[in-house]
Design an enzyme around this catalytic site. Structure first.
Site, mmCIF file in Angstrom:
data_model
loop_
_atom_site.group_PDB
_atom_site.id
_atom_site.type_symbol
_atom_site.label_atom_id
_atom_site.label_comp_id
_atom_site.label_asym_id
_atom_site.label_seq_id
_atom_site.Cartn_x
_atom_site.Cartn_y
_atom_site.Cartn_z
ATOM 1 N N ARG A 75 2.030 -10.109 9.189
ATOM 2 C CA ARG A 75 2.251 -9.150 8.370
ATOM 3 C C ARG A 75 3.538 -8.190 8.944
ATOM 4 N NH1 ARG A 75 -3.178 -6.066 6.388
ATOM 5 N NH2 ARG A 75 -1.309 -4.884 5.336
ATOM 6 N N ASP A 109 3.102 0.186 5.548
ATOM 7 C CA ASP A 109 4.279 -0.749 5.795
ATOM 8 C C ASP A 109 5.678 -0.015 6.309
ATOM 9 O OD1 ASP A 109 5.033 0.229 3.432
ATOM 10 O OD2 ASP A 109 4.631 -1.530 2.168
ATOM 11 N N HIS A 124 -4.255 5.080 4.911
ATOM 12 C CA HIS A 124 -4.921 4.051 5.618
ATOM 13 C C HIS A 124 -4.055 3.538 6.956
ATOM 14 C CE1 HIS A 124 -6.494 2.978 1.347
ATOM 15 N NE2 HIS A 124 -7.056 3.739 2.000
ATOM 16 N N CYS A 132 -6.636 1.228 21.612
ATOM 17 C CA CYS A 132 -7.636 0.552 22.201
ATOM 18 C C CYS A 132 -8.925 0.690 21.150
ATOM 19 C CB CYS A 132 -8.169 1.064 23.482
ATOM 20 S SG CYS A 132 -9.610 0.191 24.164
ATOM 21 N N GLY A 192 1.536 1.759 -8.619
ATOM 22 C CA GLY A 192 1.166 0.511 -7.833
ATOM 23 C C GLY A 192 -0.036 0.257 -7.041
ATOM 24 N N SER A 194 -4.108 -0.606 -7.425
ATOM 25 C CA SER A 194 -5.328 -1.135 -8.319
ATOM 26 C C SER A 194 -6.566 -0.410 -8.527
ATOM 27 C CB SER A 194 -5.997 -2.349 -7.766
ATOM 28 O OG SER A 194 -6.487 -2.106 -6.491
ATOM 29 N N PRO A 219 2.476 -2.667 -14.020
ATOM 30 C CA PRO A 219 2.531 -3.471 -14.939
ATOM 31 C C PRO A 219 1.161 -3.930 -15.420
ATOM 32 C CG PRO A 219 3.770 -4.180 -13.157
ATOM 33 C CD PRO A 219 3.258 -3.005 -12.488
HETATM 34 C C1 BJW Z 1 2.841 -3.202 -9.233
HETATM 35 C C2 BJW Z 1 3.882 -4.106 -9.025
HETATM 36 C C3 BJW Z 1 5.210 -3.497 -9.228
HETATM 37 C C4 BJW Z 1 2.043 -5.275 -8.417
HETATM 38 N N1 BJW Z 1 4.915 -2.048 -9.437
HETATM 39 N N2 BJW Z 1 2.985 -1.728 -9.598
HETATM 40 C C5 BJW Z 1 -19.718 -0.528 -0.654
HETATM 41 C C6 BJW Z 1 -19.895 -1.103 0.600
HETATM 42 C C7 BJW Z 1 -18.990 -0.364 1.614
HETATM 43 C C8 BJW Z 1 -18.067 0.534 1.514
HETATM 44 C C9 BJW Z 1 -18.020 0.893 -0.024
HETATM 45 C C10 BJW Z 1 -18.823 0.445 -0.837
HETATM 46 N N3 BJW Z 1 -18.274 0.950 -2.226
HETATM 47 C C11 BJW Z 1 -17.301 1.763 -1.714
HETATM 48 C C12 BJW Z 1 -17.149 1.774 -0.559
HETATM 49 C C13 BJW Z 1 -16.034 2.437 0.383
HETATM 50 C C14 BJW Z 1 -14.762 1.549 0.499
HETATM 51 C C15 BJW Z 1 -14.327 0.944 -0.680
HETATM 52 O O1 BJW Z 1 -13.497 1.558 -1.506
HETATM 53 N N4 BJW Z 1 -14.756 -0.178 -1.110
HETATM 54 C C16 BJW Z 1 -14.388 -0.950 -2.435
HETATM 55 C C17 BJW Z 1 -13.391 -2.109 -2.292
HETATM 56 C C18 BJW Z 1 -15.713 -0.922 -3.205
HETATM 57 N N5 BJW Z 1 -13.849 2.365 1.092
HETATM 58 C C19 BJW Z 1 -13.740 2.502 2.412
HETATM 59 O O2 BJW Z 1 -14.688 2.035 2.951
HETATM 60 C C20 BJW Z 1 -12.873 3.684 2.893
HETATM 61 N N6 BJW Z 1 -13.666 4.277 3.955
HETATM 62 C C21 BJW Z 1 -14.539 5.269 3.164
HETATM 63 O O3 BJW Z 1 -14.734 5.304 2.066
HETATM 64 O O4 BJW Z 1 -15.067 6.035 4.177
HETATM 65 C C22 BJW Z 1 -16.375 6.776 3.713
HETATM 66 C C23 BJW Z 1 -17.221 5.517 3.819
HETATM 67 C C24 BJW Z 1 -17.647 5.084 5.019
HETATM 68 C C25 BJW Z 1 -18.899 4.082 5.234
HETATM 69 C C26 BJW Z 1 -19.328 3.635 4.141
HETATM 70 C C27 BJW Z 1 -19.133 4.180 2.967
HETATM 71 C C28 BJW Z 1 -18.036 5.161 2.888
HETATM 72 C C29 BJW Z 1 -11.679 3.018 3.732
HETATM 73 C C30 BJW Z 1 -10.956 2.057 2.907
HETATM 74 C C31 BJW Z 1 -9.861 1.260 3.790
HETATM 75 C C32 BJW Z 1 -9.188 0.521 3.019
HETATM 76 N N7 BJW Z 1 -8.252 -0.583 3.635
HETATM 77 C C33 BJW Z 1 -7.365 -1.284 3.369
HETATM 78 C C34 BJW Z 1 -6.870 -2.048 4.496
HETATM 79 C C35 BJW Z 1 -5.718 -1.192 5.326
HETATM 80 C C36 BJW Z 1 -5.256 -2.063 6.531
HETATM 81 C C37 BJW Z 1 -4.460 -3.108 6.008
HETATM 82 O O5 BJW Z 1 -3.030 -2.969 5.426
HETATM 83 O O6 BJW Z 1 -4.793 -4.310 6.463
HETATM 84 O O7 BJW Z 1 -6.187 -0.703 2.656
HETATM 85 S S1 BJW Z 1 -8.012 -2.379 2.014
HETATM 86 C C38 BJW Z 1 -6.549 -2.275 1.082
HETATM 87 O O8 BJW Z 1 -6.841 -2.016 -0.321
HETATM 88 C C39 BJW Z 1 -5.515 -1.653 1.862
HETATM 89 C C40 BJW Z 1 -4.908 -0.861 0.538
HETATM 90 O O9 BJW Z 1 -3.962 0.391 1.003
HETATM 91 C C41 BJW Z 1 -6.040 -0.776 -0.358
HETATM 92 C C42 BJW Z 1 -5.604 -0.386 -1.792
HETATM 93 O O10 BJW Z 1 -4.984 -1.550 -2.312
HETATM 94 P P1 BJW Z 1 -3.879 -1.338 -3.306
HETATM 95 O O11 BJW Z 1 -2.627 -0.500 -2.480
HETATM 96 O O12 BJW Z 1 -4.510 -0.822 -4.581
HETATM 97 O O13 BJW Z 1 -3.335 -2.859 -3.614
HETATM 98 P P2 BJW Z 1 -3.835 -3.895 -4.595
HETATM 99 O O14 BJW Z 1 -3.373 -5.204 -4.359
HETATM 100 O O15 BJW Z 1 -5.437 -3.711 -4.930
HETATM 101 O O16 BJW Z 1 -3.056 -3.336 -6.080
HETATM 102 C C43 BJW Z 1 -1.863 -3.512 -6.015
HETATM 103 C C44 BJW Z 1 -1.430 -3.106 -7.660
HETATM 104 O O17 BJW Z 1 0.037 -3.033 -7.649
HETATM 105 C C45 BJW Z 1 -2.021 -3.888 -8.711
HETATM 106 O O18 BJW Z 1 -2.714 -3.133 -9.593
HETATM 107 C C46 BJW Z 1 -0.822 -4.631 -9.358
HETATM 108 O O19 BJW Z 1 -0.747 -4.720 -10.723
HETATM 109 C C47 BJW Z 1 0.288 -3.625 -9.073
HETATM 110 N N8 BJW Z 1 1.581 -4.123 -9.000
HETATM 111 N N9 BJW Z 1 3.548 -5.377 -8.611
HETATM 112 C C48 BJW Z 1 3.991 -1.283 -9.683
HETATM 113 N N10 BJW Z 1 6.408 -4.062 -9.030
HETATM 114 ZN ZN ZN Z 2 -9.194 1.187 26.449
#
Ligand code: BJW
Ligand code: ZN
Length: 258
Positions: A75, A109, A124, A132, A192, A194, A219
Site C-alpha cells: 500500500r 495516506d 487512524h 515497536c 467519501g 461508508s 456517490p
Molecule cells: C467515494 C468515491 C468518490 C468511493 N468520492 N466518495 C464489534 C467488535 C469489535 C469492535 C467493534 C464492534 N462493533 C463496533 C466496534 C468498534 C470498531 C468498529 O467500528 N467496527 C465496525 C467495523 C463494526 N471500531 C474500532 O475498533 C475502533 N476503535 C474503537 O472503537 O476503540 C474503542 C473500542 C475498543 C475495543 C472494542 C470496542 C471499542 C478502531 C477503528 C480502526 C479502523 N481502522 C481501519 C484501518 C486503518 C489502518 C489501515 O489503513 O490499514 O481504518 S479499518 C478501515 O475503515 C480504515 C478506514 O479509515 C476505516 C473507514 O473506512 P472508510 O474510509 O469509510 O472507507 P470505505 O471503503 O468503507 O468507504 C469508502 C466510501 O467512499 C464508500 O462509501 C464509497 O461509496 C465512497 N466513494 N469513491 C466520494 N470518488
Molecule cells: Zn522495541
C-alpha cells in the site's frame, strides 16, 4: 471540467456555505479513490482480496507479521505513486475561504498533507509512521521501509505500522479535537466514508445533534445517510471544488479572495 457551484449545489446548501463560521470536514477512503487508491469496502476495494479482520488487527499481525507488514508495504508503494486529486486540492483551499476549518481524516495516506492542507487531524494514524509493538519506540525516519518481511526493534519486538487497528483506541488528542469540532461547527461535511467504522461514524451524528447542517458527499449512500440533512451523490473530486467555488463567492472579503 470544473462545474460551477450553482449547477450542482442546492439553494439550501449554498445558504449554509454563505453563513458558515466553522466548517468541519470528515474524510474517508473515497476522497482518495480518484487518485487511484482503492477504498476498503467498495467493489474492487482493498479488502475484496483480504478480510479486514484478518489483516487490520493486532492479533493478525502477531499471528503473521510478514503477511500484514507486506500488505502495508504494498500500500505504501501504491500511495507513493499517486497524486492528490481535485477533492484534496479544494480542501487545501478551504482554510482561506471559511472563517474556521477543522479537517479530520480517517485516511492514513498523507494525500491531504501533500495537497497542501495545513492542519490535518488523523484519527487512524499514518501509514508512514511505525513503532515497536512491544516497547512502542517509534521507528526512525519519515518513511517506513517497504520490505516484504517485518522488521525487528532493538528490543526484539516487531515493528508495526503506526495505524489504528480494530479494537484499538484512537489517538486521544485527535479524537478529542474531532469531537469538540463536531460539537462546535455549524456546517459538517462527511466525505467519501461508508460510515461503518466507529467512533468516526458518530461524528456527523453528534454534529447534527448539536445543530450543525450535515452534508454527505458520496456517490453511494453511507450507513448513516438517513441521518444527514442532505446528500450529494457525486465524486468528491467534483463536489468539493464546487463547494470551494461557492465559498469564494460568498466569503470574498474576509481573506482577500475574489
Ligand atoms: C467515494 C468515491 C468518490 C468511493 N468520492 N466518495 C464489534 C467488535 C469489535 C469492535 C467493534 C464492534 N462493533 C463496533 C466496534 C468498534 C470498531 C468498529 O467500528 N467496527 C465496525 C467495523 C463494526 N471500531 C474500532 O475498533 C475502533 N476503535 C474503537 O472503537 O476503540 C474503542 C473500542 C475498543 C475495543 C472494542 C470496542 C471499542 C478502531 C477503528 C480502526 C479502523 N481502522 C481501519 C484501518 C486503518 C489502518 C489501515 O489503513 O490499514 O481504518 S479499518 C478501515 O475503515 C480504515 C478506514 O479509515 C476505516 C473507514 O473506512 P472508510 O474510509 O469509510 O472507507 P470505505 O471503503 O468503507 O468507504 C469508502 C466510501 O467512499 C464508500 O462509501 C464509497 O461509496 C465512497 N466513494 N469513491 C466520494 N470518488
Ligand atoms: Zn522495541
Amino acid at each position: 471540467m470544473e462545474q460551477k457551484h450553482g449547477d450542482i449545489l442546492s439553494r439550501q446548501f449554498l445558504d449554509r456555505i454563505a453563513a458558515a463560521r466553522h466548517v468541519c470536514v470528515l474524510t474517508g477512503a473515497g476522497v482518495s479513490a480518484e487518485s487511484g487508491v482503492p477504498t476498503f469496502r467498495s467493489a474492487g476495494g482493498l479488502w475484496e482480496k483480504y478480510d479486514p479482520r484478518e489483516l487490520a488487527t493486532e492479533a493478525a499481525f502477531r499471528a503473521d507479521p510478514d503477511l500484514v507488514w507486506s500488505w502495508y508495504s504494498w500500500r505504501r508503494t501504491l500511495i507513493a505513486g499517486v497524486d492528490p486529486n481535485p477533492g484534496h486540492r479544494a480542501l487545501a483551499e478551504f482554510p482561506s475561504v471559511f472563517p474556521r476549518l477543522s479537517l479530520i481524516t480517517q485516511n492514513v495516506d498523507n494525500l491531504h498533507q501533500r495537497a497542501g492542507s495545513p492542519e490535518v487531524h488523523e484519527l487512524h494514524g499514518n501509514i508512514e509512521r511505525s513503532r515497536c509493538i512491544e516497547c512502542r519506540k517509534p521507528y526512525p525516519g519519515d518513511e517506513a521501509p517497504r520490505t516484504e518481511h517485518a522488521l525487528r526493534c532493538g528490543c526484539g519486538g516487531y515493528i508495526r505500522p503506526g495505524v489504528v487497528w480494530f479494537g484499538e483506541t484512537l489517538p486521544e488528542d485527535e479524537l478529542r479535537f474531532a469531537q469538540a469540532a463536531a460539537s462546535d461547527c455549524d456546517l459538517f461535511l462527511t466525505v467519501g466514508t461508508s460510515g461503518q467504522v466507529y467512533p468516526a461514524s458518530d461524528l456527523p451524528v453528534q454534529a447534527r445533534r448539536r445543530g450543525a447542517y450535515v452534508v454527505e458527499i458520496n456517490p453511494e449512500p453511507s450507513a448513516i445517510a438517513h441521518l444527514v440533512d442532505e446528500r450529494i451523490a457525486l465524486p468528491s473530486g467534483v463536489a468539493l471544488p464546487a463547494v470551494l467555488d461557492a465559498a469564494r463567492t460568498f466569503h470574498p472579503g474576509i481573506f482577500g479572495n475574489t
